[in-house]
Design a protein around this motif. Structure first.
Motif, short mmCIF file in Angstrom:
data_model
loop_
_atom_site.label_atom_id
_atom_site.label_comp_id
_atom_site.label_asym_id
_atom_site.label_seq_id
_atom_site.Cartn_x
_atom_site.Cartn_y
_atom_site.Cartn_z
N GLU A 390 0.84 -1.21 0.00
CA GLU A 390 0.00 0.00 0.00
C GLU A 390 0.87 1.26 0.00
O GLU A 390 0.58 2.22 -0.71
N TYR A 391 1.94 1.24 0.80
CA TYR A 391 2.83 2.40 0.85
C TYR A 391 3.41 2.68 -0.54
O TYR A 391 3.37 3.81 -1.03
N VAL A 392 3.92 1.64 -1.17
CA VAL A 392 4.53 1.80 -2.49
C VAL A 392 3.49 2.32 -3.51
O VAL A 392 3.75 3.25 -4.27
N ALA A 393 2.29 1.74 -3.47
CA ALA A 393 1.24 2.16 -4.42
C ALA A 393 0.90 3.64 -4.25
O ALA A 393 0.60 4.33 -5.22
N CYS A 394 0.94 4.12 -3.00
CA CYS A 394 0.52 5.51 -2.72
C CYS A 394 1.60 6.54 -3.05
O CYS A 394 1.31 7.73 -3.11
N ARG A 395 2.86 6.11 -3.25
CA ARG A 395 3.94 7.07 -3.48
C ARG A 395 3.96 7.49 -4.94
O ARG A 395 4.92 7.22 -5.68
N VAL A 396 2.90 8.17 -5.38
CA VAL A 396 2.72 8.51 -6.80
C VAL A 396 3.78 9.48 -7.31
O VAL A 396 4.01 9.58 -8.51
N ASN A 397 4.45 10.21 -6.40
CA ASN A 397 5.53 11.11 -6.86
C ASN A 397 6.88 10.40 -6.87
O ASN A 397 7.91 11.04 -7.05
N ASN A 398 6.89 9.09 -6.67
CA ASN A 398 8.11 8.27 -6.71
C ASN A 398 9.12 8.60 -5.62
O ASN A 398 10.29 8.24 -5.73
N ASP A 399 8.67 9.29 -4.56
CA ASP A 399 9.60 9.56 -3.46
C ASP A 399 9.22 8.67 -2.27
O ASP A 399 8.15 8.07 -2.25
N GLY A 400 10.10 8.61 -1.28
CA GLY A 400 9.82 7.81 -0.08
C GLY A 400 10.65 6.54 -0.06
O GLY A 400 11.00 6.01 -1.11
N VAL A 401 10.97 6.07 1.15
CA VAL A 401 11.81 4.88 1.31
C VAL A 401 11.09 3.83 2.14
O VAL A 401 10.54 4.14 3.20
N GLU A 413 9.09 -9.90 -3.71
CA GLU A 413 8.83 -9.05 -4.88
C GLU A 413 9.48 -7.67 -4.76
O GLU A 413 9.99 -7.13 -5.74
N LEU A 414 9.42 -7.08 -3.54
CA LEU A 414 9.86 -5.69 -3.37
C LEU A 414 11.34 -5.62 -3.00
O LEU A 414 11.72 -5.18 -1.92
N LYS A 415 12.18 -6.05 -3.94
CA LYS A 415 13.61 -6.19 -3.65
C LYS A 415 14.36 -4.86 -3.62
O LYS A 415 15.49 -4.81 -3.14
N GLN A 416 13.75 -3.79 -4.15
CA GLN A 416 14.42 -2.49 -4.13
C GLN A 416 14.14 -1.73 -2.83
O GLN A 416 14.56 -0.58 -2.68
N ALA A 417 13.44 -2.36 -1.90
CA ALA A 417 13.30 -1.77 -0.56
C ALA A 417 14.63 -1.95 0.17
O ALA A 417 15.51 -2.67 -0.31
N LEU A 418 14.80 -1.29 1.32
CA LEU A 418 15.95 -1.59 2.16
C LEU A 418 15.58 -2.81 2.99
O LEU A 418 14.80 -2.72 3.93
N GLN A 442 18.51 8.56 -5.49
CA GLN A 442 18.46 7.12 -5.21
C GLN A 442 17.07 6.71 -4.71
O GLN A 442 16.57 5.63 -5.04
N ARG A 443 16.43 7.60 -3.94
CA ARG A 443 15.07 7.30 -3.47
C ARG A 443 14.13 7.09 -4.64
O ARG A 443 13.36 6.14 -4.68
N ARG A 444 14.23 8.00 -5.61
CA ARG A 444 13.35 7.92 -6.77
C ARG A 444 13.60 6.67 -7.60
O ARG A 444 12.69 6.03 -8.08
N LYS A 445 14.88 6.38 -7.77
CA LYS A 445 15.25 5.22 -8.58
C LYS A 445 14.66 3.94 -7.97
O LYS A 445 14.04 3.12 -8.65
N ARG A 446 14.83 3.82 -6.67
CA ARG A 446 14.31 2.62 -5.99
C ARG A 446 12.79 2.58 -6.03
O ARG A 446 12.18 1.54 -6.32
N MET A 447 12.17 3.70 -5.72
CA MET A 447 10.70 3.71 -5.64
C MET A 447 10.09 3.44 -7.02
O MET A 447 9.08 2.73 -7.13
N LYS A 448 10.70 3.99 -8.05
CA LYS A 448 10.18 3.74 -9.42
C LYS A 448 10.20 2.25 -9.73
O LYS A 448 9.25 1.70 -10.28
N THR A 449 11.31 1.60 -9.39
CA THR A 449 11.44 0.16 -9.65
C THR A 449 10.40 -0.62 -8.84
O THR A 449 9.77 -1.55 -9.35
N LEU A 450 10.23 -0.22 -7.59
CA LEU A 450 9.24 -0.89 -6.74
C LEU A 450 7.83 -0.74 -7.33
O LEU A 450 7.05 -1.69 -7.37
#
Ligand code: G6P
Length: 479
Positions: A390-401, A413-418, A442-450
């Motif tokens: 749910e957290y990943v789905a809601c981060r529509v601006n691709n920010d957040g860790v 599945e969510l391997k780009q998380a820490l 780096q935050r954006r790169k990871r979140m986009k992949t997630l």
């Protein structure tokens, strides 16, 4: 003439779960009504159910009340009653004080009581009978979760014409743990009544097939278990993984709503607009690793690696199974820890932890996800953990860790998380600090992949994959 005649129901698709998609509620003025029950399964199956004109068999959430079947939002609701004694023995006892701790790596000690088991058998029989009543000839019946593991075989006994699926939403434990269960053979026999048994992770399916081999000596080939039948033939039962998901588009849509985004800004402002808002969202359950998370956070504050003037942790711990002793003890422990931590680290103007022992509507949860820079999912064991998704789905601006436990199914599945091991407090602290200081790029790169990964498996894909597999096999192998 046959010894008995079988009565067929009207529904081509029947879902069976302990909780119905709606709970019976009585408000302060004594008005009675139905409210959609918490949990993702409803949203997952609602569209499929409406399309198929399906029926949902389950418990209304209150003891000692009987209800006639009724229609809700295009789904036929078939309530199964539980007495107060069954609530204590089948639900609070065997389901949530025996199976739940046993299936979650015995984080809390499971209790084994024969009266609880007897109640579990009786209630499972009642659910099976209710499903058998409403299922049409050759219908598909989809049974859910650990509360109802005997239903597949009971249902097959009553209605051999049915196509039966089972999905286990929680982990299936390694044999060394599973083998503690005094009724370990009966449970497996119950499950093997299904045509397809679904699990969250590859590891869960592997643990199950290993238990089948150890306890019954049946041959298993990859995901197929060969179950001998009474007439000397072999029935092929599939046991494999179908990772569940959330309604990704639905969460994205909510996260894009201006009023929910405004609410997210209001939440941050209410917290004093700190640089970093961290968030934990869990049912108050000992599997969630809340104490480990708080410990790591407290030590980071004590060591000055996080600063109370610009950091806050919001911890939502929604009330759950409150009459089970282990949950009462857990609540006391967590609330003691929160109180101590706040006492030691808060300042007059900044509180270290905003602790909320409450449940919120979905819109408010989305606003919280939008308000959070860092999401902490530190489960010691968790079938999937939909909060992470749910957290990943809601981060529509691709920010957040996202800091995510490797003991949650979502980590497959969510391997780009820490990814963290919550038992390793130093490792957890390092990950939290890394999350707080991570550069925007780096935050954006990871979140986009997630987000890309998440969109490949929405809950409708999950339901379709399971049902296609189930009905596909039935078409190839009738009877
Ligand atoms: C987990 C289980 C579900 C259960 C839910 C809430 O997600 O897999 O089967 O419904 O917890 O717990 P409760 O005991 O309130 O139904």
């Amino acid at each position: 003439a046959p010894a008995h005649t079988v009565a067929y129901g009207d529904y081509g698709l029947v879902v069976v779960s302990n909780r119905l998609p709606v709970d019976f509620v009585v408000d302060a003025d004594g008005n009675e009504g139905w409210r959609s029950s918490p949990g993702g399964l409803v949203t997952a199956l609602e569209p499929v159910m409406r399309e198929a004109d399906g029926a949902w068999v389950g418990w209304a959430g209150v003891a000692d009340r009987e209800f006639e079947p009724f229609e809700n939002d295009g789904i036929s609701i078939v309530p199964v009653p539980l007495s107060n004694e069954e609530l204590e023995r089948y639900y609070e006892g065997f389901s949530n004080d025996t199976l739940w701790p046993l299936y979650h790596d015995v984080i809390a000690p499971p209790s084994y009581h024969r009266e609880w088991w007897e109640s579990y058998v009786i209630v499972n029989r009642r659910f099976a009978a209710a499903a058998a009543m409403v299922a049409a000839r050759g219908a598909t019946v989809w049974v859910h979760d650990y509360q109802l593991q005997l239903v597949p075989a009971m249902l097959r006994g009553l209605r051999p014409d049915l196509v039966i699926g089972f999905f286990n939403h929680i982990p299936f434990p390694p044999y060394g743990i599973y083998s503690q269960l005094p009724w370990r053979k009966q449970i497996i026999e119950g499950l093997l009544g299904a045509d397809v048994i679904g699990f969250q992770r590859v590891a869960d399916a592997g643990n199950f097939t290993r238990a089948v081999r150890r306890l019954f000596g049946y041959t298993t080939r990859h995901t197929v278990v060969e179950v001998p039948t009474q007439n000397g033939e072999l029935r092929r039962v599939v046991a494999t993984n179908f990772p569940i998901s959330i309604d990704v588009a639905g969460f994205e849509e909510m996260a894009g709503r201006p009023e929910i985004q405004a609410r997210a800004r209001e939440i941050r402002a209410g917290l004093g607009n700190p640089e970093t808002v961290m968030l934990g969202v869990d049912r108050l359950d000992y599997t969630k690793g809340i104490a480990h998370r708080l410990k790591a956070y407290g030590e980071l504050l004590a060591q000055g690696r996080l600063d109370i003037e610009n950091t806050v942790l919001v911890q939502v711990a929604s009330p759950s199974r409150e009459r089970v002793a282990t949950y009462m003890t857990l609540r006391d422990e967590i609330e003691l820890q929160v109180g101590r931590l706040n006492g030691d680290h808060s300042s007059i103007s900044h509180t270290a932890i905003a602790y909320l022992h409450q449940a919120y509507p979905r819109e408010e949860m989305v606003a919280l996800y939008l308000a959070a820079d860092v999401m902490l999912v530190t489960a010691l064991r968790d079938g999937m953990n939909l909060v992470a998704k749910e957290y990943v789905a809601c981060r529509v601006n691709n920010d957040g860790v996202l800091v995510l436990s490797e003991f949650a199914g979502a980590s497959d599945e969510l391997k780009q998380a820490l990814l963290i091991n919550p038992h390793d407090i130093e490792g957890l602290k390092d990950a939290i600090e890394t999350a707080v200081r991570m550069p925007a790029k780096q935050r954006r790169k990871r979140m986009k992949t997630l987000r890309k990964r998440l969109r490949q498996n929405s809950v409708s894909d999950w339901a379709k994959a399971f049902l296609d597999d189930l009905t596909g096999r039935a078409a190839v192998e009738p009877g």
